[in-house]
Motif scaffolding. Sequence first.
Motif, PDB file in Angstrom:
ATOM      1  N   TRP A 228      34.067   1.894 -32.761  1.00 50.56           N
ATOM      2  CA  TRP A 228      35.201   1.234 -32.122  1.00 50.56           C
ATOM      3  C   TRP A 228      36.001   0.424 -33.141  1.00 50.56           C
ATOM      4  O   TRP A 228      35.533   0.179 -34.253  1.00 50.56           O
ATOM      5  CB  TRP A 228      34.791   0.374 -30.926  1.00 50.56           C
ATOM      6  CG  TRP A 228      33.558  -0.483 -31.086  1.00 50.56           C
ATOM      7  CD1 TRP A 228      32.274  -0.079 -30.847  1.00 50.56           C
ATOM      8  CD2 TRP A 228      33.465  -1.858 -31.517  1.00 50.56           C
ATOM      9  NE1 TRP A 228      31.389  -1.114 -31.091  1.00 50.56           N
ATOM     10  CE2 TRP A 228      32.105  -2.230 -31.493  1.00 50.56           C
ATOM     11  CE3 TRP A 228      34.401  -2.813 -31.899  1.00 50.56           C
ATOM     12  CZ2 TRP A 228      31.648  -3.496 -31.843  1.00 50.56           C
ATOM     13  CZ3 TRP A 228      33.952  -4.092 -32.248  1.00 50.56           C
ATOM     14  CH2 TRP A 228      32.596  -4.411 -32.222  1.00 50.56           C
ATOM     15  N   ALA A 229      37.192   0.015 -32.732  1.00 47.38           N
ATOM     16  CA  ALA A 229      38.060  -0.735 -33.649  1.00 47.38           C
ATOM     17  C   ALA A 229      37.620  -2.190 -33.649  1.00 47.38           C
ATOM     18  O   ALA A 229      37.560  -2.833 -32.602  1.00 47.38           O
ATOM     19  CB  ALA A 229      39.507  -0.619 -33.221  1.00 47.38           C
ATOM     20  N   ILE A 230      37.285  -2.708 -34.815  1.00 50.55           N
ATOM     21  CA  ILE A 230      36.831  -4.096 -34.927  1.00 50.55           C
ATOM     22  C   ILE A 230      38.024  -5.048 -34.760  1.00 50.55           C
ATOM     23  O   ILE A 230      37.880  -6.173 -34.295  1.00 50.55           O
ATOM     24  CB  ILE A 230      36.113  -4.317 -36.280  1.00 50.55           C
ATOM     25  CG1 ILE A 230      35.326  -5.622 -36.279  1.00 50.55           C
ATOM     26  CG2 ILE A 230      37.042  -4.272 -37.464  1.00 50.55           C
ATOM     27  CD1 ILE A 230      34.296  -5.726 -37.364  1.00 50.55           C
ATOM     28  N   ALA A 231      39.206  -4.582 -35.152  1.00 54.05           N
ATOM     29  CA  ALA A 231      40.405  -5.421 -35.082  1.00 54.05           C
ATOM     30  C   ALA A 231      41.647  -4.539 -35.031  1.00 54.05           C
ATOM     31  O   ALA A 231      41.577  -3.337 -35.309  1.00 54.05           O
ATOM     32  CB  ALA A 231      40.472  -6.324 -36.314  1.00 54.05           C
ATOM     33  N   SER A 232      42.749  -5.154 -34.654  1.00 53.79           N
ATOM     34  CA  SER A 232      44.010  -4.416 -34.725  1.00 53.79           C
ATOM     35  C   SER A 232      45.049  -5.294 -35.414  1.00 53.79           C
ATOM     36  O   SER A 232      44.856  -6.511 -35.576  1.00 53.79           O
ATOM     37  CB  SER A 232      44.471  -4.002 -33.337  1.00 53.79           C
ATOM     38  OG  SER A 232      44.902  -5.135 -32.637  1.00 53.79           O
ATOM     39  N   ILE A 233      46.107  -4.654 -35.816  1.00 53.61           N
ATOM     40  CA  ILE A 233      47.121  -5.360 -36.594  1.00 53.61           C
ATOM     41  C   ILE A 233      48.498  -4.837 -36.186  1.00 53.61           C
ATOM     42  O   ILE A 233      48.653  -3.645 -35.923  1.00 53.61           O
ATOM     43  CB  ILE A 233      46.802  -5.149 -38.097  1.00 53.61           C
ATOM     44  CG1 ILE A 233      47.489  -6.147 -38.970  1.00 53.61           C
ATOM     45  CG2 ILE A 233      47.107  -3.776 -38.576  1.00 53.61           C
ATOM     46  CD1 ILE A 233      46.835  -6.267 -40.335  1.00 53.61           C
ATOM     47  N   LYS A 234      49.452  -5.741 -36.101  1.00 54.01           N
ATOM     48  CA  LYS A 234      50.827  -5.344 -35.769  1.00 54.01           C
ATOM     49  C   LYS A 234      51.612  -5.237 -37.056  1.00 54.01           C
ATOM     50  O   LYS A 234      51.673  -6.197 -37.830  1.00 54.01           O
ATOM     51  CB  LYS A 234      51.490  -6.433 -34.909  1.00 54.01           C
ATOM     52  CG  LYS A 234      51.346  -6.239 -33.437  1.00 54.01           C
ATOM     53  CD  LYS A 234      52.298  -7.214 -32.760  1.00 54.01           C
ATOM     54  CE  LYS A 234      51.774  -7.585 -31.391  1.00 54.01           C
ATOM     55  NZ  LYS A 234      52.523  -8.711 -30.820  1.00 54.01           N
ATOM     56  N   ILE A 235      52.214  -4.103 -37.271  1.00 53.80           N
ATOM     57  CA  ILE A 235      52.959  -3.903 -38.525  1.00 53.80           C
ATOM     58  C   ILE A 235      54.308  -4.623 -38.457  1.00 53.80           C
ATOM     59  O   ILE A 235      55.004  -4.552 -37.443  1.00 53.80           O
ATOM     60  CB  ILE A 235      53.180  -2.384 -38.756  1.00 53.80           C
ATOM     61  CG1 ILE A 235      51.833  -1.689 -38.989  1.00 53.80           C
ATOM     62  CG2 ILE A 235      54.145  -2.133 -39.906  1.00 53.80           C
ATOM     63  CD1 ILE A 235      51.108  -2.071 -40.255  1.00 53.80           C
ATOM     64  N   GLN A 236      54.645  -5.305 -39.561  1.00 56.30           N
ATOM     65  CA  GLN A 236      55.952  -5.958 -39.645  1.00 56.30           C
ATOM     66  C   GLN A 236      56.805  -5.227 -40.680  1.00 56.30           C
ATOM     67  O   GLN A 236      56.493  -5.238 -41.865  1.00 56.30           O
ATOM     68  CB  GLN A 236      55.783  -7.413 -40.101  1.00 56.30           C
ATOM     69  CG  GLN A 236      55.005  -8.264 -39.104  1.00 56.30           C
ATOM     70  CD  GLN A 236      54.653  -9.637 -39.677  1.00 56.30           C
ATOM     71  OE1 GLN A 236      54.910  -9.924 -40.842  1.00 56.30           O
ATOM     72  NE2 GLN A 236      54.060 -10.477 -38.850  1.00 56.30           N
ATOM     73  N   ALA A 237      57.838  -4.588 -40.236  1.00 58.55           N
ATOM     74  CA  ALA A 237      58.857  -3.947 -41.092  1.00 58.55           C
ATOM     75  C   ALA A 237      58.354  -2.769 -41.942  1.00 58.55           C
ATOM     76  O   ALA A 237      58.549  -1.619 -41.582  1.00 58.55           O
ATOM     77  CB  ALA A 237      59.563  -4.967 -41.957  1.00 58.55           C
ATOM     78  N   ASP A 238      57.673  -3.044 -43.056  1.00 61.04           N
ATOM     79  CA  ASP A 238      57.264  -1.962 -43.951  1.00 61.04           C
ATOM     80  C   ASP A 238      55.967  -2.391 -44.625  1.00 61.04           C
ATOM     81  O   ASP A 238      55.986  -3.211 -45.538  1.00 61.04           O
ATOM     82  CB  ASP A 238      58.368  -1.725 -44.995  1.00 61.04           C
ATOM     83  CG  ASP A 238      58.016  -0.614 -45.970  1.00 61.04           C
ATOM     84  OD1 ASP A 238      56.876  -0.105 -45.918  1.00 61.04           O
ATOM     85  OD2 ASP A 238      58.881  -0.254 -46.787  1.00 61.04           O
TER      86      ASP A 238
END
Length: 347
Positions: A228-238
């Motif tokens: 499973w995914a331990i964490a997630s991240i929101k991408i900012q721009a590039d």
Amino acid sequence: MKTVKVLAFTSLFWLCACEKTEPELAVFKEQMFVMGTIIDVSIYGESEKKSQKMFHDLLKDFKYMQASWSPTRKGGLRRLNGLIALESPFTIGPGIKDMIEHSTQLSLQSEGLFNPALGKLIKLWKFSQEELPKGPPPAADAINKILAGNPKMTDLVITGLILESRTPDLAVDFGAYAKGYGVDKAIEYLKSQGVHNAIINAGGDLRAIGSKGKDAWHIGIRHPRENWAIASIKIQADESVFTSGDYERFYEYEGKRYHHIIDPRTGYPADQSTSVTVLHHNAAIADAAATALFVAGPKDWQRIAKKMSVTHVMLIDKNGKIFLTPEMQERLQFTQPESLDITVVSH
Ligand code: AMP
Ligand code: MG
């Protein structure tokens, strides 16, 4: 699959024509199997036809990169390694020159923990071949013989397009870097075509630009020991997110795990980390740094991250302890934070 997408785009046309509201666009998504991994291409905000054309261009590009940079397939890198062994200067292509120069700089910053000059050792461990090796591990004598030669990227001297190696006992392996470099090239191509929103995801290692309309691209980071995914991240721009893990390519022999990230100091798989994730705007740097910091382990990663100018890092050590830079902490959303042992350390 294709029909569904065409239908989705057709109905969008009708939506635009009748309601005159901002249409909710579909994400174009296709995948290819190349460079030993599945590469997912996602493009948002472009027509189906243009996206298909760009996908096919990328497929051709990635196949070319695979042939050029594989240490085992017949192509540029194999030629380069063959000519190094012959001990006389030879001409190289400008593309490979850029890769050698950039990776040399990264190798120096990493104090040699990222060392693409160790191709002979990686070949000895059989991790340069495409199929997963089986045990037993190589003999200690053979490992030590290669380490005694101390091959390093600065042994490669480039003048114009002429390369001369200070030693014949060196072979280049871009396994820890080429995926990132290729992803950078793919994003450059999409940008040149006027694309603002896309992801090139090479088996969980990716670079993303823009967003998916109003929503940011969301990226999951795999737990090194669970599915499973331990964490997630929101991408900012590039941004690029690259992970090096001991679960990616490994075999077990007599109850011991041997994986594909080799510690240049010992000649054996680095044994202090299970996973390292790096976020950086450049995918090639993120790729090389993830490998270097994995080797550095919980004691040395902060020093190496600083030298490589990498600020966003998550390292999970062999005991499951998680180390984060404050910058990375700000960006990560943990799935089950209460069950994790997390330390935030400035670098
Ligand atoms: P990555 O998955 O990006 O960490 O890269 C691992 C791959 O890079 C391996 O399969 C090898 O081909 C190569 N490699 C292993 N150890 C190293 C190292 N210390 N420095 C540079 N390349 C390495
Ligand atoms: Mg890497």
